[in-house]
Design a protein around this motif. Sequence first.
Motif, short mmCIF file in Angstrom:
data_model
loop_
_atom_site.label_atom_id
_atom_site.label_comp_id
_atom_site.label_asym_id
_atom_site.label_seq_id
_atom_site.Cartn_x
_atom_site.Cartn_y
_atom_site.Cartn_z
N ARG A 12 0.84 -1.20 0.00
CA ARG A 12 0.00 0.00 0.00
C ARG A 12 0.88 1.25 0.00
O ARG A 12 1.08 1.89 -1.02
N ASP A 13 1.50 1.56 1.13
CA ASP A 13 2.34 2.76 1.19
C ASP A 13 3.55 2.61 0.26
O ASP A 13 3.92 3.54 -0.46
N HIS A 201 3.57 4.51 12.71
CA HIS A 201 3.78 4.51 11.26
C HIS A 201 4.66 5.72 10.96
O HIS A 201 4.20 6.85 10.98
N HIS A 203 7.40 7.99 8.79
CA HIS A 203 8.03 8.28 7.51
C HIS A 203 9.46 8.76 7.71
O HIS A 203 9.86 9.15 8.81
N ASN A 237 9.17 4.81 4.18
CA ASN A 237 8.74 4.46 5.54
C ASN A 237 9.89 3.84 6.30
O ASN A 237 10.94 3.55 5.73
N GLY A 514 -2.53 8.61 1.40
CA GLY A 514 -2.91 8.05 2.69
C GLY A 514 -1.76 8.18 3.65
O GLY A 514 -0.63 7.87 3.29
N LEU A 515 -1.97 8.62 4.83
CA LEU A 515 -1.03 8.53 5.93
C LEU A 515 0.40 8.87 5.58
O LEU A 515 1.29 8.07 5.64
ZN LIG Z 1 2.62 6.37 5.13
#
Ligand SMILES: [Zn+2]
Length: 515
Positions: A12-13, A201, A203, A237, A514-515
């Motif tokens: 996803r990320d 989470h 980055h 990430n 997202g995020l």
């Molecule tokens: Zn992220």
Amino acid sequence: MRRIIIFDTTLRDGEQSPGATLDLNEKRQIARQLALLKVDVIEAGFPITSPGDCEAVQAVAEEVKAPIICALARTVAKDIDRAWEAVRKAAKPRIHVFCATSEIHRRYKLRKAKSEILRIAEEGVKHARRYCKDVEFSPEDASRTEPEFLAEVVSAAIEAGATTVNIPDTVGYAAPEQFAELIRYLRDHVPNFKKAVISVHCHNDLGLGVANSLAAVKAGADQVECTINGLGERAGNAALEEVVMAIKTRRDFYGCRTGIVTRRLVAISHLVSTLTGIQVQRNKAIVGQNAFAHEAGIHQDGVLKERRTYEIMKPEDVGLSRSELVLGKHSGRHAFRVRVKELGFKLTEEQIQVAFERFKALADKKKVVYDGDIEAILEDEFAQVKELYRIESLHISSGTHTVPTATVRLRDAKGKLLEDAATGDGPVDAVYRAIERLTGVRMRLKDYRIRAVTMGKDALGEVSVEVEYKGQRLSTRGLSTDIIQASALAYLKAINKALTRRPRKTKTARRRKGL
Ligand SMILES: [Zn+2]
């Protein structure tokens, strides 16, 4: 000992990294390897963003049974409905909803007051809970949210039924001591804190993704969200392999463990790098080519006398074998099959047959075949895209006083033979021009890289290309002991991919941050 939940978001990320788009089969292949690595949770995608993403999450949910399969959604009913549609067939489904909470996001992005954010978060979690008993909530940009308000949102989300609350450092702004302090603050100020698993989470915009994640673990976080090779938006990430090996190597300090089969780290790092086309820097911790290479004489001497003088981890623990030499020309199908299995690949009889034939052809050209060669063949075989055009033959002439010329013969999907020639400023340019004339497809070459898969002058050459076609970026590779042929294969594969892939960058796709 406390066990840290490893939540992998490579699909996803990680897939949101510029240039790293993965198709359905590539996602399934990575998901299978993540399951063998024994990650606890796989975040497989963000289903609302495109039909392709939704299908990929569905495929992973149906096929990969051991880990929890998670889908991301905004705190919006239609996102959550779609996320559930995608993961409902998983043995262990999870819906992950998020909503931004920081002042800057509230004011400029959402244009909503605190009270509205609280209501939206609650409603999102409740809506997801109607479908699924495992619901994760993330206050996006948590690290830049006022701690008092963050505590309020977290508490409301848990009250509404969130079973995991994730604290994202969305923009990579946090510093380790401060981030740890934030986790402790929440522990002390959220009354129902113990009812949910606390996740982080982080980055890597300041290179602190791993450090922030580990500081949070030390402060009590139970789940870490991370990606293979540290892929992800912008600078990426927290890298899974670094978080996991730090926890393992410094168990004395962190006092916890993970369930990860660390021997599989190097293999999955290769796979992800191959399929995304994003190479791993040589000096990357844990999985970089130099991570265990001791060049300096004084170090070599020390390591030979007693490994622990300069090595804090065993190369075998991350899956680097000391004895890499495996097979040769006379190795039979059985030995090949056993090795393939050991390398973590699951192949059908038919695929084994095809891969074995390629192995034999390679063993004829090269005397010894290394693990890296076999992995390269298998990954290439798996990553096969539908062949609209196939190379029949290739003839190049180049040298110091000639104009580089390429004659290329292709066969199209209907079996028709096409032939053309072109000149260029070098043999690769000439081949690419000839291929463009034959297929009528013009692409912008954004990046071209070549490397030897293993050691020796007779090594397999791997060419990776990144191209842009109608606003989409695609990465492919070609493999051959002949580097011009490898270049042609990589480029033609990109054309095949571009022509068979459905367009996916729609308006919603652009919104998918997202995020
Ligand atoms: Zn992220």
